[in-house]
Structures are given as C-alpha cells and as structure tokens.
Design a protein around this motif. Structure first.
Motif, PDB file in Angstrom:
ATOM      1  N   GLU A   1       0.822  -1.204   0.000  1.00 32.66           N
ATOM      2  CA  GLU A   1       0.000   0.000   0.000  1.00 32.66           C
ATOM      3  C   GLU A   1       0.857   1.255   0.000  1.00 32.66           C
ATOM      4  O   GLU A   1       2.019   1.220   0.370  1.00 32.66           O
ATOM      5  N   ARG A   2       0.244   2.347  -0.407  1.00 30.24           N
ATOM      6  CA  ARG A   2       0.928   3.640  -0.428  1.00 30.24           C
ATOM      7  C   ARG A   2       0.949   4.217   0.986  1.00 30.24           C
ATOM      8  O   ARG A   2       0.034   3.995   1.766  1.00 30.24           O
ATOM      9  N   PHE A   3       2.002   4.971   1.251  1.00 35.44           N
ATOM     10  CA  PHE A   3       2.146   5.585   2.566  1.00 35.44           C
ATOM     11  C   PHE A   3       2.780   6.955   2.408  1.00 35.44           C
ATOM     12  O   PHE A   3       3.826   7.090   1.772  1.00 35.44           O
ATOM     13  N   SER A   4       2.131   7.963   2.947  1.00 31.77           N
ATOM     14  CA  SER A   4       2.679   9.316   3.011  1.00 31.77           C
ATOM     15  C   SER A   4       2.751   9.707   4.476  1.00 31.77           C
ATOM     16  O   SER A   4       1.729   9.723   5.166  1.00 31.77           O
ATOM     17  N   ALA A   5       3.941   9.994   4.932  1.00 32.08           N
ATOM     18  CA  ALA A   5       4.151  10.330   6.338  1.00 32.08           C
ATOM     19  C   ALA A   5       3.488  11.653   6.692  1.00 32.08           C
ATOM     20  O   ALA A   5       3.541  12.611   5.927  1.00 32.08           O
ATOM     21  N   ASP A   6       2.863  11.686   7.854  1.00 32.64           N
ATOM     22  CA  ASP A   6       2.253  12.898   8.402  1.00 32.64           C
ATOM     23  C   ASP A   6       3.316  13.588   9.257  1.00 32.64           C
ATOM     24  O   ASP A   6       3.804  13.016  10.235  1.00 32.64           O
ATOM     25  N   GLU A   7       3.671  14.813   8.901  1.00 26.15           N
ATOM     26  CA  GLU A   7       4.744  15.514   9.617  1.00 26.15           C
ATOM     27  C   GLU A   7       4.420  15.797  11.082  1.00 26.15           C
ATOM     28  O   GLU A   7       5.307  16.118  11.867  1.00 26.15           O
ATOM     29  N   ASN A   8       3.165  15.669  11.485  1.00 27.57           N
ATOM     30  CA  ASN A   8       2.773  15.900  12.875  1.00 27.57           C
ATOM     31  C   ASN A   8       2.810  14.627  13.717  1.00 27.57           C
ATOM     32  O   ASN A   8       2.466  14.671  14.897  1.00 27.57           O
TER      33      ASN A   8
END
Length: 103
Positions: A37-44
């Motif tokens: 799956e795709r994953f984009s890190a949340d900077e918070n």
C-alpha cells in the motif's frame, strides 16, 4: 517495573491495516505494509520502520501526545512479537530509496 498492555484492532478485509492501541495510555499506532500500500508520512506524527518476514512495515502514531511518545518503540516491539518476528530492527528513517530526502 510496569509494562503497558497493547491491543490490536484489525481489518478483516485488509491484513495490512492493523492499529496498535495501548490499554493504559492514549497511544495508537497505525501499521502499514509498504510493499502492499501507499504511505505518506504525516509531519505531525512519529514514523518508524521495520522489516519482518520479507516485508517493510511503517508504523505511524495517531494523534500522538508528548506523554505517549516514549511508548512508541515498546508498542512496535510488542507488534513484532505478535507477528512472530521479535528480532525486528526498528528503523528511525524510511529505508526505501528516495524516501528519506531532507527538505
């Protein structure tokens, strides 16, 4: 020494959508299978990574509080035991090529 008790919420339709919950604190950690799956890190949030059973996992906190930040590694270690891979090395940065570029 007290140990946190962790619970696991699973999605029966997607085995890569586990969420680790601490019974004793507000800590929640979402598990991602990066090969599936795709994953984009949340900077918070806090993200950590680990390899197990030839898969790369990402672990990302959900609405992390300062009080819970120290328990993240313990939750991931518990999950590694749960998936029967206690030797999982927990990585502080995304090991995939091109995913750890400083801005």
């Amino acid at each position: 020494m007290e140990h946190n008790v962790y619970l696991l919420a699973t999605d029966p339709g997607d085995p890569c959508r586990d969420v680790i919950h601490s019974r004793d604190t507000g800590l929640k950690v979402r598990v991602y299978c990066l090969s599936e799956e795709r994953f984009s890190a949340d900077e918070n949030e806090i993200q950590l990574y680990g390899y197990a059973h030839n898969k790369l996992y990402a672990f990302e906190t959900i609405n992390i509080s300062a009080d819970d930040a120290l328990d993240v590694v313990g939750a991931i270690q518990w999950y590694a035991e749960y998936i029967e891979y206690p030797e999982m090395e927990i990585l502080p940065e995304d090991p995939r090529p091109g995913h750890n570029i400083a801005m």
